[in-house]
Every structure is written in structure tokens, then in C-alpha cells.
Design a protein around this motif. Structure first.
Motif, PDB file in Angstrom:
ATOM      1  N   ALA A  86       0.824  -1.210   0.000  1.00  0.00           N
ATOM      2  CA  ALA A  86       0.000   0.000   0.000  1.00  0.00           C
ATOM      3  C   ALA A  86       0.860   1.262   0.000  1.00  0.00           C
ATOM      4  N   VAL A  87       1.911   1.280   0.828  1.00  0.00           N
ATOM      5  CA  VAL A  87       2.794   2.457   0.917  1.00  0.00           C
ATOM      6  C   VAL A  87       3.514   2.698  -0.415  1.00  0.00           C
ATOM      7  N   ILE A  88       4.035   1.622  -1.013  1.00  0.00           N
ATOM      8  CA  ILE A  88       4.778   1.762  -2.270  1.00  0.00           C
ATOM      9  C   ILE A  88       3.839   2.168  -3.403  1.00  0.00           C
ATOM     10  N   GLU A  89       2.642   1.581  -3.449  1.00  0.00           N
ATOM     11  CA  GLU A  89       1.678   1.935  -4.499  1.00  0.00           C
ATOM     12  C   GLU A  89       1.281   3.400  -4.411  1.00  0.00           C
ATOM     13  N   GLU A  90       1.120   3.882  -3.184  1.00  0.00           N
ATOM     14  CA  GLU A  90       0.751   5.289  -2.990  1.00  0.00           C
ATOM     15  C   GLU A  90       1.840   6.220  -3.521  1.00  0.00           C
ATOM     16  N   ALA A  91       3.103   5.788  -3.393  1.00  0.00           N
ATOM     17  CA  ALA A  91       4.223   6.614  -3.846  1.00  0.00           C
ATOM     18  C   ALA A  91       4.399   6.578  -5.360  1.00  0.00           C
ATOM     19  N   VAL A  92       4.288   5.382  -5.959  1.00  0.00           N
ATOM     20  CA  VAL A  92       4.583   5.260  -7.398  1.00  0.00           C
ATOM     21  C   VAL A  92       3.337   5.356  -8.270  1.00  0.00           C
ATOM     22  N   ASN A  93       2.156   5.191  -7.656  1.00  0.00           N
ATOM     23  CA  ASN A  93       0.867   5.360  -8.338  1.00  0.00           C
ATOM     24  C   ASN A  93       0.655   4.368  -9.492  1.00  0.00           C
ATOM     25  N   VAL A  94       1.254   3.185  -9.395  1.00  0.00           N
ATOM     26  CA  VAL A  94       0.948   2.094 -10.329  1.00  0.00           C
ATOM     27  C   VAL A  94       0.820   0.815  -9.501  1.00  0.00           C
ATOM     28  N   LYS A  95       0.360  -0.233 -10.151  1.00  0.00           N
ATOM     29  CA  LYS A  95       0.189  -1.514  -9.469  1.00  0.00           C
ATOM     30  C   LYS A  95       1.547  -2.050  -9.010  1.00  0.00           C
ATOM     31  N   VAL A  96       1.589  -2.610  -7.797  1.00  0.00           N
ATOM     32  CA  VAL A  96       2.820  -3.176  -7.235  1.00  0.00           C
ATOM     33  C   VAL A  96       2.543  -4.618  -6.798  1.00  0.00           C
ATOM     34  N   ILE A  97       3.379  -5.549  -7.265  1.00  0.00           N
ATOM     35  CA  ILE A  97       3.274  -6.936  -6.809  1.00  0.00           C
ATOM     36  C   ILE A  97       4.674  -7.425  -6.439  1.00  0.00           C
ATOM     37  N   ASP A  98       4.749  -8.620  -5.864  1.00  0.00           N
ATOM     38  CA  ASP A  98       6.057  -9.161  -5.493  1.00  0.00           C
ATOM     39  C   ASP A  98       6.340 -10.448  -6.266  1.00  0.00           C
ATOM     40  N   ARG A  99       7.508 -11.002  -6.025  1.00  0.00           N
ATOM     41  CA  ARG A  99       7.963 -12.207  -6.733  1.00  0.00           C
ATOM     42  C   ARG A  99       7.001 -13.379  -6.546  1.00  0.00           C
ATOM     43  N   VAL A 100       6.475 -13.523  -5.330  1.00  0.00           N
ATOM     44  CA  VAL A 100       5.557 -14.628  -5.052  1.00  0.00           C
ATOM     45  C   VAL A 100       4.304 -14.514  -5.907  1.00  0.00           C
ATOM     46  N   GLN A 101       3.710 -13.308  -5.952  1.00  0.00           N
ATOM     47  CA  GLN A 101       2.517 -13.098  -6.782  1.00  0.00           C
ATOM     48  C   GLN A 101       2.804 -13.381  -8.250  1.00  0.00           C
ATOM     49  N   LEU A 102       3.987 -12.989  -8.694  1.00  0.00           N
ATOM     50  CA  LEU A 102       4.373 -13.205 -10.085  1.00  0.00           C
ATOM     51  C   LEU A 102       4.431 -14.693 -10.410  1.00  0.00           C
ATOM     52  N   ILE A 103       5.056 -15.469  -9.521  1.00  0.00           N
ATOM     53  CA  ILE A 103       5.148 -16.918  -9.739  1.00  0.00           C
ATOM     54  C   ILE A 103       3.755 -17.554  -9.706  1.00  0.00           C
ATOM     55  N   LEU A 104       2.931 -17.137  -8.749  1.00  0.00           N
ATOM     56  CA  LEU A 104       1.565 -17.658  -8.670  1.00  0.00           C
ATOM     57  C   LEU A 104       0.785 -17.323  -9.945  1.00  0.00           C
ATOM     58  N   ASP A 105       1.034 -16.131 -10.484  1.00  0.00           N
ATOM     59  CA  ASP A 105       0.364 -15.689 -11.703  1.00  0.00           C
ATOM     60  C   ASP A 105       0.754 -16.573 -12.886  1.00  0.00           C
ATOM     61  N   ILE A 106       2.037 -16.926 -12.966  1.00  0.00           N
ATOM     62  CA  ILE A 106       2.511 -17.796 -14.054  1.00  0.00           C
ATOM     63  C   ILE A 106       1.885 -19.179 -13.921  1.00  0.00           C
ATOM     64  N   PHE A 107       1.784 -19.660 -12.685  1.00  0.00           N
ATOM     65  CA  PHE A 107       1.145 -20.962 -12.466  1.00  0.00           C
ATOM     66  C   PHE A 107      -0.312 -20.921 -12.917  1.00  0.00           C
ATOM     67  N   ALA A 108      -0.996 -19.809 -12.652  1.00  0.00           N
ATOM     68  CA  ALA A 108      -2.385 -19.667 -13.087  1.00  0.00           C
ATOM     69  C   ALA A 108      -2.466 -19.673 -14.616  1.00  0.00           C
ATOM     70  N   LEU A 109      -1.470 -19.092 -15.242  1.00  0.00           N
ATOM     71  CA  LEU A 109      -1.413 -19.031 -16.702  1.00  0.00           C
ATOM     72  C   LEU A 109      -1.162 -20.408 -17.303  1.00  0.00           C
ATOM     73  N   ARG A 110      -0.364 -21.224 -16.600  1.00  0.00           N
ATOM     74  CA  ARG A 110       0.066 -22.526 -17.125  1.00  0.00           C
ATOM     75  C   ARG A 110      -0.898 -23.666 -16.790  1.00  0.00           C
TER      76      ARG A 110
END
Length: 414
Positions: A86-110
């Protein structure tokens, strides 16, 4: 739609040894998730900043980098808490995710099978449940793309009780699927068939090896997590031995614990193997760390007692001398059809070293079981002795006692 991504990583005293390779891996993961890395920010710190990972000054730099590259999102190479996101998103004003979410996202894709999709959804809900507080704004802003595949934002906006109920439902469905898998696994074990599992770091070439040996035509590309759903195929060795070969999901450094828990039934498939082929990419600049990651996961999954043959793959791309670090091993290229014979022979030699040698005498009447023995064991030679009116059989088996006839049990096992 290709999303523009800025990747962020902090080099600390804990990760400095493999930091550069980990950042490169993060870029590859982003590309696999259909994103384009347009900027990268790295920083050296004794430890990560508890509030923003990178600290206030770097956060300002990150906002400027996001703005100048016209990035759509930021992906951190560290696991983020809900508050940090939440803090980082408020500063950069774009979506922020981490490595874990990215890997989970790829698994959802596959994920293609019903079981794979359920496992991914369970892992994603397990990850999101403790992060619901403070996520309202970012959730309502999610409109698709990286980090939103799988359960979807409509489910994620519901309360904890609903998510826990959904997780319970998924676990029940997975239990039913696991019962079926267990029955199939038990049937294979009771058949005396030798079971060989392919394991290794993601993108090491497991599926290509499987295709080379069995003509399984599994999805095989130069991508991370190209294979998600386990596949078992029959493979006949030159001796006539029938072996099952199982391809499994690739391991990766810092594999999310949510995935290990959700994919427990799939990982159980590997735990039931008699032998393992550990496929390693010889061209990887971080080969030692990848080997270490796989061996540590084998230990965590209580699989380090299973005999392992390391298959060093991609020899066609190798430059300079090759020095193996794991034994026993073989060096091949799954892309070269001529290496099929070499790999097959190396695997057979490995099996012989880990099976029990037998020397049996069968009468003509007992030879009715010969075809079964030939399929279930590595039969080296068999000859008919006219003087004894018996067949002499020499080979290797998982369970020699299963094949003993007449007087064989008394003195003819080597």
C-alpha cells in the motif's frame, strides 16, 4: 496486452551470493507472465527497509523511474506485506506486486487440468488471506494483467470468511482428486513396474528429455514453468523393460510456501518414484545455486533417500570444458536425437547399480511368467540348459523374491 514493468531488488548480506542471478530470473519470470521489463532498480543495504523495502530516498527515485519509462507496474524481488504494498503503491501510483505473486500468476497461466487450476487458486487465496487489510484501494484498481489471473478481483474483494470457506471447498475437491491419484499410484506400485521421475530447476529441459525418450509430445518451450501438470508415460527400454516416466513441475529458488502446500498431492507423485532423473541446465551461469535449490527441496520433501541420476542437459550449447559437480551423472543434449541412445544406456547402467542382481533357474513350466519378468526387470541374458532342462536368467530387479522359483531362492541370488 504486454505490460511495461519496472523490477526492483535489494542486495543484502543474506542474498548477495545469488542476487544478480535472482534479478535476471525475475526478468525471465516477468517475460513468461507476458510482461516487458522497461527499467530495473537495485540497491545495496545491510537489510531491507521494513516500511518500503528500498527506503525513502530510493522510493522517490523509483517513482521517477516509473514515470520516465511509462511503466504500468512494479515487481519487487522480495515478498511484500499488505502495508508495504500500500505504501509503495501510494508513492509510485501504479500496481505493485512481489515475486511470489508473479510466480503464482505464471502458475495460473500454465494450469490446464482441473487439479492444477484448483491448486493454483488455493495457493493464491492462501497468499492473499493475510494481506486483505489495507488492500481495498489496490484491489478495486485491478483490471486484469499480471498478478490478477486465477481467482480474480471479484473474489478477492470478499471478506475473510468467504475466502476461508472457498479454500475449504477447494481442499475438499483436491482430496477427491488425490484419492483418484492415489489409486492410480498404488496400482502402478503393485504392478512391479519401475517408476522414474524427472525433477529439476525450471527450464532445465525436463519435458524435452521426456519427449526424447517417450515421444510424449508434451509442451516443451524455453520458458519458466512450461510444465505444470504432472504427466506419466510408459517407456520401453531396449531390454523390453517397461518403465513409467513422470514429468513434474520445475523447482525454483524461493519457491512460495503456498505453492508447496497447495501442490502437495502433485509433489507426492514424485515421492512415490523408485528413481529420479535430476535434469540440470549446463549453460546456466548459476548452475551451482540451482542444483543446491533442488537438493534442498528434495530434503524438505523427504525425497533425498531416492537414488538420483543427474542429467546435465543442453550440451549442444556448452562452451569450453565441462566439470560436473553431482554424481552419478551424464552429459547430453535433449535436442540431439543421437543422444537418445547414450542417455538410455546411462539410465540403464544407473538402474543396474541401484537394483538387486538376480541369477535364477526356471523350468519350462515356470517360463509362463517370463514375459512379466522381462517387462518388470532389467533382463541381461537368458539361456536354455539342455542338461538341466532349465532356463538360466540373469538380470536386475526391484524385488528379486517376487521372481524366485524352485531352488533359486536358496543359492542363486547374487
Amino acid at each position: 496486452m504486454i505490460e511495461r514493468v519496472v523490477t526492483v531488488g535489494v542486495e543484502t548480506q543474506e542474498n548477495f551470493y545469488y542476487f544478480d542471478e535472482s534479478m535476471k530470473e525475475l526478468e525471465n519470470l516477468t517475460q513468461t507472465a507476458q510482461g516487458e521489463v522497461v527499467g530495473t532498480m537495485t540497491q545495496k543495504r545491510p537489510t531491507i527497509d521494513r516500511r518500503t523495502i528500498v527506503g525513502k530516498g530510493k522510493l522517490v527515485e523509483l517513482e521517477a523511474l516509473v514515470s520516465s519509462t511509462d511503466a504500468d507496474m512494479v515487481i519487487f524481488n522480495h515478498e511484500l506485506t499488505a502495508r508495504q504494498t500500500a505504501v509503495i503503491e501510494e508513492a509510485v501510483n501504479v500496481k505493485v506486486i512481489d515475486r511470489v505473486q508473479l510466480i503464482l500468476d505464471i502458475f495460473a497461466l500454465r494450469a490446464k487440468s482441473k487439479e492444477g487450476q484448483l491448486q493454483v487458486e488455493l495457493a493464491q487465496l492462501s497468499y492473499l488471506l493475510p494481506r486483505l487489510s489495507g488492500q481495498g484501494a489496490s484491489m478495486s484498481r485491478l483490471g486484469g494483467g499480471i498478478g490478477t489471473r486465477g481467482p480474480g478481483e471479484t473474489k478477492l474483494e470478499t471478506d475473510r470468511r468467504h475466502i476461508r470457506f472457498k479454500m475449504t471447498q477447494i481442499k475438499q475437491e483436491l482430496k477427491e482428486i488425490e484419492k483418484h491419484r492415489e489409486r492410480s499410484r498404488k496400482k502402478r506400485q503393485e504392478s512391479d513396474t519401475m517408476q522414474v521421475g524427472l525433477i529439476g530447476y525450471t527450464n532445465a529441459g525436463k519435458s524435452t528429455i521426456m519427449n526424447l525418450l517417450t515421444k510424449a509430445n508434451t509442451y516443451s518451450e524455453d520458458q519458466l514453468f512450461a510444465t505444470l501438470d504432472p504427466l506419466t508415460k510408459k517407456w520401453e527400454l531396449p531390454t523390453g523393460t517397461q518403465v513409467t516416466l513422470t514429468d513434474t513441475v520445475g523447482f525454483i529458488q524461493d519457491l512460495p510456501t503456498q505453492l508447496i502446500e497447495a501442490f502437495q498431492s502433485t509433489l507426492e507423485e514424485s515421492k512415490a518414484m523408485d528413481f529420479l532423473l535430476h535434469v540440470v541446465d549446463v549453460t546456466s551461469t548459476n548452475r551451482d545455486q540451482q542444483e543446491k535449490t533442488v537438493l534442498e527441496l528434495l530434503h524438505e520433501l523427504d525425497m533425498d533417500h531416492i537414488p538420483v541420476l543427474t542429467v546435465y542437459n543442453k550440451a549442444d550449447l556448452l562452451e569450453g570444458d565441462f566439470v560436473p559437480t553431482l554424481f552419478p551423472n551424464c552429459l547430453v543434449s535433449a535436442k540431439r536425437i543421437e543422444d537418445k541412445e547414450k542417455l538410455t544406456q546411462d539410465i540403464m547402467d544407473f538402474l543396474k547399480e541401484n537394483l538387486t542382481k538376480y541369477h535364477l533357474l526356471y523350468t519350462p513350466a515356470e517360463m509362463k511368467d517370463f514375459n512379466q519378468l522381462k517387462e518388470a526387470t532389467l533382463l541381461e541374458t537368458y539361456e536354455y540348459d539342455e542338461s538341466l532342462n532349465e532356463y538360466e536368467l540373469i538380470g536386475y530387479a526391484k524385488n528379486v523374491a517376487r521372481w524366485k522359483k524352485g531352488d533359486s531362492e536358496d543359492e542363486l541370488e547374487w
